[in-house]
Design a protein around this motif. Structure first.
Motif, mmCIF file in Angstrom:
data_model
loop_
_atom_site.group_PDB
_atom_site.id
_atom_site.type_symbol
_atom_site.label_atom_id
_atom_site.label_comp_id
_atom_site.label_asym_id
_atom_site.label_seq_id
_atom_site.Cartn_x
_atom_site.Cartn_y
_atom_site.Cartn_z
ATOM 1 N N ALA A 161 8.934 0.120 -13.376
ATOM 2 C CA ALA A 161 8.693 0.993 -12.091
ATOM 3 C C ALA A 161 8.203 0.090 -11.181
ATOM 4 O O ALA A 161 8.619 0.374 -10.013
ATOM 5 N N GLU A 162 7.412 -0.899 -11.231
ATOM 6 C CA GLU A 162 6.943 -1.499 -10.351
ATOM 7 C C GLU A 162 8.070 -2.398 -9.379
ATOM 8 O O GLU A 162 8.139 -2.565 -8.190
ATOM 9 N N ARG A 163 8.857 -3.057 -10.332
ATOM 10 C CA ARG A 163 10.093 -3.910 -9.661
ATOM 11 C C ARG A 163 10.897 -2.885 -8.964
ATOM 12 O O ARG A 163 11.477 -3.262 -7.874
ATOM 13 N N VAL A 164 11.318 -1.561 -9.642
ATOM 14 C CA VAL A 164 12.059 -0.731 -8.826
ATOM 15 C C VAL A 164 11.466 -0.270 -7.299
ATOM 16 O O VAL A 164 12.240 -0.441 -6.448
ATOM 17 N N LEU A 165 10.176 0.336 -7.580
ATOM 18 C CA LEU A 165 9.573 0.549 -6.164
ATOM 19 C C LEU A 165 9.463 -0.423 -5.392
ATOM 20 O O LEU A 165 9.596 -0.362 -4.019
ATOM 21 N N GLU A 166 9.238 -1.784 -5.807
ATOM 22 C CA GLU A 166 9.233 -3.065 -4.855
ATOM 23 C C GLU A 166 10.174 -2.935 -4.134
ATOM 24 O O GLU A 166 10.555 -3.286 -3.170
ATOM 25 N N ASN B 66 -1.512 3.491 4.410
ATOM 26 C CA ASN B 66 -0.258 3.410 4.147
ATOM 27 C C ASN B 66 0.453 4.141 3.079
ATOM 28 O O ASN B 66 1.608 3.832 2.726
ATOM 29 N N LEU B 67 -0.400 4.942 2.293
ATOM 30 C CA LEU B 67 0.157 5.528 1.361
ATOM 31 C C LEU B 67 1.504 6.451 1.492
ATOM 32 O O LEU B 67 1.338 7.372 2.417
ATOM 33 N N LYS B 68 2.624 6.135 0.829
ATOM 34 C CA LYS B 68 3.683 6.948 1.142
ATOM 35 C C LYS B 68 4.148 7.838 -0.033
ATOM 36 O O LYS B 68 4.852 8.687 0.246
ATOM 37 N N ASN B 69 3.899 7.315 -1.233
ATOM 38 C CA ASN B 69 4.173 7.964 -2.523
ATOM 39 C C ASN B 69 3.180 7.888 -3.639
ATOM 40 O O ASN B 69 2.488 6.719 -3.638
ATOM 41 N N ILE B 70 3.053 9.005 -4.340
ATOM 42 C CA ILE B 70 2.360 8.783 -5.694
ATOM 43 C C ILE B 70 3.205 8.847 -6.966
ATOM 44 O O ILE B 70 4.134 10.004 -6.999
ATOM 45 N N CYS C 230 -1.752 15.117 0.476
ATOM 46 C CA CYS C 230 -0.625 14.530 0.285
ATOM 47 C C CYS C 230 0.543 15.584 0.884
ATOM 48 O O CYS C 230 1.688 15.231 1.621
ATOM 49 N N ALA C 231 0.315 16.867 0.924
ATOM 50 C CA ALA C 231 1.333 18.045 1.550
ATOM 51 C C ALA C 231 1.295 17.751 2.773
ATOM 52 O O ALA C 231 2.146 17.675 3.805
ATOM 53 N N GLU C 232 0.123 17.655 3.595
ATOM 54 C CA GLU C 232 -0.176 17.522 4.939
ATOM 55 C C GLU C 232 0.392 16.035 5.493
ATOM 56 O O GLU C 232 0.967 15.999 6.737
ATOM 57 N N GLN C 233 0.378 15.140 4.828
ATOM 58 C CA GLN C 233 0.873 13.671 5.419
ATOM 59 C C GLN C 233 2.080 13.400 4.769
ATOM 60 O O GLN C 233 2.935 12.299 4.809
ATOM 61 N N ASP C 234 2.999 14.416 4.119
ATOM 62 C CA ASP C 234 4.305 14.241 3.778
ATOM 63 C C ASP C 234 4.354 13.106 2.556
ATOM 64 O O ASP C 234 5.157 11.941 2.631
ATOM 65 N N VAL C 235 3.387 12.993 1.605
ATOM 66 C CA VAL C 235 3.199 12.114 0.557
ATOM 67 C C VAL C 235 3.740 12.916 -0.771
ATOM 68 O O VAL C 235 2.875 13.418 -1.363
ATOM 69 N N PRO C 236 4.920 12.701 -1.144
ATOM 70 C CA PRO C 236 5.386 13.370 -2.292
ATOM 71 C C PRO C 236 4.576 12.753 -3.757
ATOM 72 O O PRO C 236 4.207 11.506 -3.732
ATOM 73 N N ILE C 237 4.241 13.443 -4.704
ATOM 74 C CA ILE C 237 3.636 13.092 -5.912
ATOM 75 C C ILE C 237 4.698 13.293 -6.931
ATOM 76 O O ILE C 237 5.041 14.632 -7.174
ATOM 77 N N PHE C 238 5.242 12.382 -7.683
ATOM 78 C CA PHE C 238 6.345 12.609 -8.547
ATOM 79 C C PHE C 238 5.758 12.257 -9.896
ATOM 80 O O PHE C 238 4.925 11.536 -10.391
ATOM 81 N N GLY D 261 0.748 -1.151 0.208
ATOM 82 C CA GLY D 261 -0.043 -0.017 -0.167
ATOM 83 C C GLY D 261 1.030 1.243 -0.093
ATOM 84 O O GLY D 261 0.229 2.443 -0.042
ATOM 85 N N PHE D 262 2.178 1.236 0.045
ATOM 86 C CA PHE D 262 3.094 2.221 0.051
ATOM 87 C C PHE D 262 3.015 3.064 -1.303
ATOM 88 O O PHE D 262 2.933 4.589 -1.155
ATOM 89 N N GLU D 263 2.908 2.441 -2.399
ATOM 90 C CA GLU D 263 3.064 3.400 -3.637
ATOM 91 C C GLU D 263 1.921 3.216 -4.410
ATOM 92 O O GLU D 263 0.993 2.201 -4.622
ATOM 93 N N LEU D 264 1.502 4.442 -4.802
ATOM 94 C CA LEU D 264 0.515 4.532 -5.937
ATOM 95 C C LEU D 264 1.034 4.990 -7.421
ATOM 96 O O LEU D 264 1.701 5.990 -7.607
ATOM 97 N N LEU D 265 0.961 3.898 -8.139
ATOM 98 C CA LEU D 265 1.771 4.257 -9.505
ATOM 99 C C LEU D 265 0.307 4.214 -10.720
ATOM 100 O O LEU D 265 -0.290 3.356 -10.886
ATOM 101 N N VAL D 266 0.592 5.492 -11.389
ATOM 102 C CA VAL D 266 -0.428 5.805 -12.307
ATOM 103 C C VAL D 266 0.279 5.729 -13.635
ATOM 104 O O VAL D 266 1.011 6.527 -14.093
ATOM 105 N N THR D 267 -0.301 4.592 -14.370
ATOM 106 C CA THR D 267 0.204 4.370 -15.819
ATOM 107 C C THR D 267 -0.972 4.655 -16.993
ATOM 108 O O THR D 267 -0.607 4.543 -17.877
#
Length: 545
Positions: free
Chosen positions: A496-501, A245-249, A266-274, A210-216
């Motif tokens: 991307a999925e493999r690197v984030l994993e 559990n969201l840590k990054n988008i 995301c700003a309040e919870q320190d969840v960066p959006i890349f 649940g840490f990563e949300l990957l938008v493809t």
């Protein structure tokens, strides 16, 4: 027919008549029938008729439809059968029969059908060669890689694409057969024999899902509900990422829109959006406003006067080379009994890489510029040995002729560059979070507008965060595609999925279990602490093997 001003084309007893109108075509059809019957005592075939060009017709095995031309399915099957029958291996044989067959096909069809059809036929040639060469390996007719390569050299492929990359196709065929005969299984994945440790890893992996949300997907909308961040397409919810559990988008697609509620959360919870482009380079990052610390920035500048800049530069290079050494040791652990080429190359080069790591740690220079030059020379020699071992590692799976950074068009370098782009974005976030100025660096010379400190910090993590993650995609035969120098969408998603994993994998680091993404943050904090005097040394990240 030509005297009556009809378009008339004949080959042996096959002919077509072309006209501008349907009425003219029907008149020509009748006159041709009468001529054949009365003058030559012949008759038209039962399937002869009048057709509009846009409806399509077949002539000499070629199907014409409007301006398009292709082979009929029957003719394709005939050509495939000719190709298959032309591939014959026996003692001392060559592939002259196949070469002659392909040359004949190219002379007859090469200029009149599309490149797409020719590419399909070339793929059939490659598949047939894989099957037949594999049989030849099994029967002992082909014994070595050099024998196989010599047989395949100079295949006259039909399409422009395969002609241009003929060497790559030849390598692919040989690699396929050698891989089939190799008895190593799962050589890049460490077996977990301890059931308790295995179960613990499973729980850790489950937690990180649940840490990563990957938008493809292009054109989606990201909104927020009480439970999570939703991904909408055309008003329909496609996915919802729980907030807990969201840590990054990470946004990899074009045309993606975000609600202000998502940005605020995301700003309040320190969840960066890349945001990343097609080749993996980060072009934007949304995060809570966080300016560099003035005190840390001053300490970064004082490092050039008090000698700490040199210490950091040495540590970065020494750490990178040690991680290169440890990764090739990791591969060697599983390859030494089943990959003679890799084992021999490892024995020749590991001593050099290890020696260069020690040299980087102790090299002296009168000033930072001189030190940079000496360190980059050491790093270059170590990397040369490392990439030679990577070439041996991948040799039976894909052609890899060396590292190319900018402008790469081959699959391996494109995959690496894409993975490194993801790593850059995470390291930049860590550097900013630690209060460091990303434009004051020690190994890399400062460049206007470039986050050169990020370039410094990335060096410690390239091999363990990216190389270790993406090479198994290749060695395990996962489908990765590149078209016109760009990774296809599905390939980018897999990488991307493999690197984030990998970034969310738990490692034992200095006595405690920590996720690699947290180690990246800790290293940036450790650098800030060293520069400001809160600690007495900066120790680079060095993975175990």
């Amino acid at each position: 027919m030509t005297l009556k001003r009809f378009g008339y084309i004949r080959y042996a007893d096959d002919f077509i008549v072309l006209s501008e109108t349907e009425s003219e075509a029907r008149r020509a059809f009748e006159e041709a029938g009468h001529f054949l019957t009365r003058r030559l005592r012949l008759k038209l075939n039962a399937d002869a008729n009048v057709r509009n060009v846009n409806e399509g017709f077949e002539f000499l095995g070629i199907t014409f439809r409007g301006m398009d031309r292709t082979l009929s399915e029957k003719k394709k099957e005939e050509i495939r059968e000719r190709i298959a029958q032309a591939i014959v291996f026996h003692e001392g044989a060559s592939l002259k029969g196949l070469f002659d067959t392909l040359a004949g096909i190219e002379r007859y069809y090469g200029q009149c059908i599309s490149q797409q059809v020719l590419e399909e036929l070339d793929e059939w040639v490659i598949d047939c060669l894989k099957d037949r060469l594999d049989e030849a390996y099994g029967s002992g007719l082909v014994r070595t890689k050099a024998d196989a390569a010599a047989l395949l050299r100079g295949i006259p492929f039909l399409s422009q694409k395969h002609s241009l990359y003929a060497r790559r196709a030849e390598h692919e065929i040989v690699a396929h057969c050698r891989k089939r005969r190799r008895r190593c299984n799962n050589v890049l994945t460490e077996p977990l024999r301890d059931p308790v440790r295995k179960k613990k890893r499973q729980y850790q992996k489950l937690e990180s899902e649940g840490f990563e949300l990957l938008v493809t997907t292009p054109g989606v909308f990201l909104g927020k509900t009480k439970k999570g961040v939703t991904v909408m397409k055309g008003g329909v919810k496609k996915y919802e990422a729980p907030l807990l559990n969201l840590k990054n988008i990470t946004v990899l697609a074009d045309g993606v829109t975000l609600s202000s509620s998502v940005i605020r959360h995301c700003a309040e919870q320190d969840v960066p959006i890349f945001f990343m482009n097609f080749d993996g380079q980060p072009y934007a990052r949304l995060a809570a406003y966080d300016a560099p610390s003035a005190a840390i920035g001053l300490a970064q500048l004082r490092a050039f006067e008090n000698g700490k800049a040199m210490v950091v530069a040495r540590s970065v290079v020494a750490g990178k080379i040690r991680n290169q050494a440890n990764l090739v040791k990791y591969w060697h652990k599983y390859r030494k009994h089943c990959d003679e080429d890799y084992a021999n190359s490892f024995s020749e080069r590991i001593g050099l890489i290890s020696q260069l790591a020690k040299e980087a740690h102790t090299v002296e220079a009168p000033d930072i510029e001189t030190l940079r030059g000496r360190l980059l020379s050491i790093e270059g020699r170590a990397s040369s040995a490392y990439w030679e071992l990577v070439e041996k590692l991948l040799n039976d799976d894909i052609e890899f002729e060396g590292r190319v950074r900018k402008g790469a068009t081959d699959l391996v370098n494109s995959v690496l560059n894409y993975g490194y782009g993801i790593l850059y974005s995470r390291v930049w976030q860590a550097v900013s979070a630690a209060g460091l100025n990303p434009h004051i660096s020690y190994l890399h010379t400062e460049q206007p507008g470039k986050p050169t400190l990020v370039f410094d910090m990335v060096e410690e993590f390239r091999q363990q965060a990216v190389d270790r993650a993406v090479f198994p995609l290749i060695t395990k035969g996962e489908e990765l595609k590149i078209e016109k120098g760009m990774l296809e969408t599905e390939t980018r998603r897999r990488v991307a999925e493999r690197v984030l994993e990998r970034l969310n994998t738990v490692e034992t680091f200095r006595g405690s279990e920590t996720r690699l993404s947290f180690i990246i943050r800790n290293q940036s904090t450790a650098l800030a602490d060293y520069l400001t005097g809160k600690s007495t040394e900066y120790r680079p990240y060095c993975a175990k093997w």
